[in-house]
Design a protein around this motif. Sequence first.
Motif, PDB file in Angstrom:
ATOM      1  N   ASN A 151     -10.497  -5.189   0.693  1.00  0.00           N
ATOM      2  CA  ASN A 151     -10.389  -3.760   0.408  1.00  0.00           C
ATOM      3  C   ASN A 151      -9.909  -2.975   1.621  1.00  0.00           C
ATOM      4  O   ASN A 151      -9.168  -1.994   1.480  1.00  0.00           O
ATOM      5  N   GLN A 152     -10.316  -3.387   2.825  1.00  0.00           N
ATOM      6  CA  GLN A 152      -9.796  -2.740   4.041  1.00  0.00           C
ATOM      7  C   GLN A 152      -8.285  -2.950   4.139  1.00  0.00           C
ATOM      8  O   GLN A 152      -7.547  -2.036   4.488  1.00  0.00           O
ATOM      9  N   TRP A 153      -7.825  -4.157   3.832  1.00  0.00           N
ATOM     10  CA  TRP A 153      -6.390  -4.456   3.874  1.00  0.00           C
ATOM     11  C   TRP A 153      -5.619  -3.574   2.893  1.00  0.00           C
ATOM     12  O   TRP A 153      -4.557  -3.047   3.213  1.00  0.00           O
ATOM     13  N   ILE A 154      -6.157  -3.399   1.703  1.00  0.00           N
ATOM     14  CA  ILE A 154      -5.476  -2.569   0.709  1.00  0.00           C
ATOM     15  C   ILE A 154      -5.395  -1.120   1.193  1.00  0.00           C
ATOM     16  O   ILE A 154      -4.354  -0.471   1.065  1.00  0.00           O
ATOM     17  N   LYS A 155      -6.469  -0.610   1.794  1.00  0.00           N
ATOM     18  CA  LYS A 155      -6.437   0.760   2.346  1.00  0.00           C
ATOM     19  C   LYS A 155      -5.386   0.865   3.450  1.00  0.00           C
ATOM     20  O   LYS A 155      -4.647   1.841   3.525  1.00  0.00           O
ATOM     21  N   ILE A 156      -5.324  -0.128   4.316  1.00  0.00           N
ATOM     22  CA  ILE A 156      -4.327  -0.132   5.397  1.00  0.00           C
ATOM     23  C   ILE A 156      -2.926  -0.188   4.800  1.00  0.00           C
ATOM     24  O   ILE A 156      -2.053   0.596   5.162  1.00  0.00           O
ATOM     25  N   GLY A 157      -2.726  -1.103   3.852  1.00  0.00           N
ATOM     26  CA  GLY A 157      -1.409  -1.266   3.247  1.00  0.00           C
ATOM     27  C   GLY A 157      -0.930  -0.040   2.499  1.00  0.00           C
ATOM     28  O   GLY A 157       0.260   0.267   2.500  1.00  0.00           O
ATOM     29  N   HIS A 158      -1.842   0.681   1.893  1.00  0.00           N
ATOM     30  CA  HIS A 158      -1.443   1.842   1.103  1.00  0.00           C
ATOM     31  C   HIS A 158      -1.547   3.166   1.842  1.00  0.00           C
ATOM     32  O   HIS A 158      -1.234   4.204   1.262  1.00  0.00           O
ATOM     33  N   GLY A 159      -1.954   3.157   3.095  1.00  0.00           N
ATOM     34  CA  GLY A 159      -2.107   4.463   3.705  1.00  0.00           C
ATOM     35  C   GLY A 159      -1.891   4.586   5.187  1.00  0.00           C
ATOM     36  O   GLY A 159      -1.687   5.685   5.689  1.00  0.00           O
ATOM     37  N   LYS A 160      -1.896   3.507   5.908  1.00  0.00           N
ATOM     38  CA  LYS A 160      -1.852   3.626   7.364  1.00  0.00           C
ATOM     39  C   LYS A 160      -0.419   3.529   7.877  1.00  0.00           C
ATOM     40  O   LYS A 160       0.281   2.569   7.614  1.00  0.00           O
ATOM     41  N   TRP A 212       5.793  -0.082   7.604  1.00  0.00           N
ATOM     42  CA  TRP A 212       4.554   0.256   6.898  1.00  0.00           C
ATOM     43  C   TRP A 212       4.839   0.856   5.520  1.00  0.00           C
ATOM     44  O   TRP A 212       4.069   0.700   4.589  1.00  0.00           O
ATOM     45  N   PHE A 213       5.972   1.523   5.396  1.00  0.00           N
ATOM     46  CA  PHE A 213       6.344   2.153   4.124  1.00  0.00           C
ATOM     47  C   PHE A 213       6.617   1.103   3.049  1.00  0.00           C
ATOM     48  O   PHE A 213       6.451   1.372   1.866  1.00  0.00           O
ATOM     49  N   ALA A 214       7.017  -0.110   3.442  1.00  0.00           N
ATOM     50  CA  ALA A 214       7.208  -1.189   2.464  1.00  0.00           C
ATOM     51  C   ALA A 214       5.847  -1.637   1.920  1.00  0.00           C
ATOM     52  O   ALA A 214       5.705  -1.883   0.725  1.00  0.00           O
ATOM     53  N   LEU A 215       4.840  -1.725   2.794  1.00  0.00           N
ATOM     54  CA  LEU A 215       3.491  -2.052   2.329  1.00  0.00           C
ATOM     55  C   LEU A 215       2.977  -0.954   1.408  1.00  0.00           C
ATOM     56  O   LEU A 215       2.383  -1.226   0.365  1.00  0.00           O
ATOM     57  N   ASP A 251       4.514   0.896  -0.563  1.00  0.00           N
ATOM     58  CA  ASP A 251       5.160   0.868  -1.869  1.00  0.00           C
ATOM     59  C   ASP A 251       4.809  -0.364  -2.700  1.00  0.00           C
ATOM     60  O   ASP A 251       5.185  -0.438  -3.863  1.00  0.00           O
ATOM     61  N   MET A 252       4.104  -1.321  -2.127  1.00  0.00           N
ATOM     62  CA  MET A 252       3.697  -2.510  -2.880  1.00  0.00           C
ATOM     63  C   MET A 252       2.534  -2.165  -3.803  1.00  0.00           C
ATOM     64  O   MET A 252       1.782  -1.223  -3.548  1.00  0.00           O
ATOM     65  N   THR A 253       2.395  -2.961  -4.852  1.00  0.00           N
ATOM     66  CA  THR A 253       1.263  -2.770  -5.758  1.00  0.00           C
ATOM     67  C   THR A 253      -0.007  -3.303  -5.096  1.00  0.00           C
ATOM     68  O   THR A 253       0.044  -4.087  -4.137  1.00  0.00           O
ATOM     69  N   GLU A 254      -1.146  -2.896  -5.658  1.00  0.00           N
ATOM     70  CA  GLU A 254      -2.417  -3.413  -5.166  1.00  0.00           C
ATOM     71  C   GLU A 254      -2.475  -4.930  -5.341  1.00  0.00           C
ATOM     72  O   GLU A 254      -2.962  -5.641  -4.460  1.00  0.00           O
ATOM     73  N   ASP A 255      -1.952  -5.431  -6.465  1.00  0.00           N
ATOM     74  CA  ASP A 255      -1.921  -6.881  -6.687  1.00  0.00           C
ATOM     75  C   ASP A 255      -1.074  -7.590  -5.630  1.00  0.00           C
ATOM     76  O   ASP A 255      -1.418  -8.684  -5.179  1.00  0.00           O
ATOM     77  N   ASP A 256       0.055  -6.991  -5.242  1.00  0.00           N
ATOM     78  CA  ASP A 256       0.885  -7.594  -4.190  1.00  0.00           C
ATOM     79  C   ASP A 256       0.128  -7.662  -2.870  1.00  0.00           C
ATOM     80  O   ASP A 256       0.159  -8.684  -2.178  1.00  0.00           O
ATOM     81  N   LEU A 257      -0.562  -6.588  -2.518  1.00  0.00           N
ATOM     82  CA  LEU A 257      -1.328  -6.586  -1.269  1.00  0.00           C
ATOM     83  C   LEU A 257      -2.469  -7.602  -1.328  1.00  0.00           C
ATOM     84  O   LEU A 257      -2.730  -8.305  -0.355  1.00  0.00           O
ATOM     85  N   ARG A 258      -3.127  -7.704  -2.482  1.00  0.00           N
ATOM     86  CA  ARG A 258      -4.185  -8.717  -2.637  1.00  0.00           C
ATOM     87  C   ARG A 258      -3.604 -10.122  -2.477  1.00  0.00           C
ATOM     88  O   ARG A 258      -4.201 -10.989  -1.843  1.00  0.00           O
ATOM     89  N   ALA A 259      -2.443 -10.339  -3.057  1.00  0.00           N
ATOM     90  CA  ALA A 259      -1.806 -11.651  -2.964  1.00  0.00           C
ATOM     91  C   ALA A 259      -1.482 -12.001  -1.515  1.00  0.00           C
ATOM     92  O   ALA A 259      -1.732 -13.129  -1.074  1.00  0.00           O
ATOM     93  N   ILE A 260      -0.933 -11.063  -0.775  1.00  0.00           N
ATOM     94  CA  ILE A 260      -0.621 -11.311   0.647  1.00  0.00           C
ATOM     95  C   ILE A 260      -1.901 -11.621   1.403  1.00  0.00           C
ATOM     96  O   ILE A 260      -1.965 -12.584   2.177  1.00  0.00           O
ATOM     97  N   TYR A 261      -2.922 -10.812   1.205  1.00  0.00           N
ATOM     98  CA  TYR A 261      -4.195 -11.015   1.889  1.00  0.00           C
ATOM     99  C   TYR A 261      -4.755 -12.408   1.599  1.00  0.00           C
ATOM    100  O   TYR A 261      -5.123 -13.150   2.514  1.00  0.00           O
ATOM    101  N   ARG A 262      -4.812 -12.770   0.330  1.00  0.00           N
ATOM    102  CA  ARG A 262      -5.404 -14.062  -0.041  1.00  0.00           C
ATOM    103  C   ARG A 262      -4.556 -15.226   0.473  1.00  0.00           C
ATOM    104  O   ARG A 262      -5.098 -16.260   0.881  1.00  0.00           O
ATOM    105  N   TYR A 263      -3.263 -15.062   0.461  1.00  0.00           N
ATOM    106  CA  TYR A 263      -2.415 -16.121   1.004  1.00  0.00           C
ATOM    107  C   TYR A 263      -2.660 -16.293   2.505  1.00  0.00           C
ATOM    108  O   TYR A 263      -2.885 -17.412   2.982  1.00  0.00           O
TER     109      TYR A 263
END
Length: 174
Positions: free
Chosen positions: A107-116, A124-127, A129-141
Motif C-alpha cells: 500500500n505504501q508503494w501504491i501511494k508513492i506510485g500514484h502521488g509522489k 514518476w508521471f509514468a507511475l 498514470d499506471m493502474t493500481e493493479d499495474d503497481l501491485r504487479a510491479i511490487y509483487r514481482y
Amino acid sequence: MQGFACSRALLFAIAAATLPVAAHSADGAGDKTPAARKSADGKYIDRGRYLVRTAGCNDCHTPGYPQSGGKVPEEKWLTGEHVGWRGPWGTTYAANLRLYMNGIDENQWIKIGHGKELRPPMPWFALRDMTEDDLRAIYRYVRSLGPAGAPAPAYVPPDQTPQGPYVQFPMPPK
C-alpha cells in the motif's frame, strides 16, 4: 570522473521507454482459497515482470541493461545503479528497487506510485498514470526477486560534485 553530455535523443529514448502500458487485472484476486491466491499472485508476478521489461525500469535500475540490449540475467535485475544523473536538481541515482521494495509494504508503494513526485530523471508521471493493479504487479514481482545488491549512492545536492561517474544533463537556457 567527469560527466558527459546527455543528448536529447537519449532523453527522448528514456522517456519513451517508460510510457505506461495498458492495464491488466489479475483473475481470481478476490478468491481467498490458497490455490486461487497462488494463481493470482503468479499472474501478478508475470504481469510485473512484463511491466518492468516494457516500461523501462531496467534501463536505469539494472546495471548494464541498455548497453547489453537487455541481456542481463534476471537475477541481477533492479539492483540499482552507481552512475549518477546530474542536473539543476543535483545528482540522483537509480535506486536498488529490490532493497527498496523490501522496506515498504504494497500500500505504501501504491501511494508513492500514484502521488509522489521524484527527482529527475525518474519518470514518476509514468507511475502515476499506471493502474493500481499495474503497481501491485510491479511490487509483487520485485519482491519475488528477493533482496540483492547494495544501496545506490545517496543524492548529491546541486552545489556539490558527485564522486563517481555521472551523466550531465544540459542546463536549461537562460
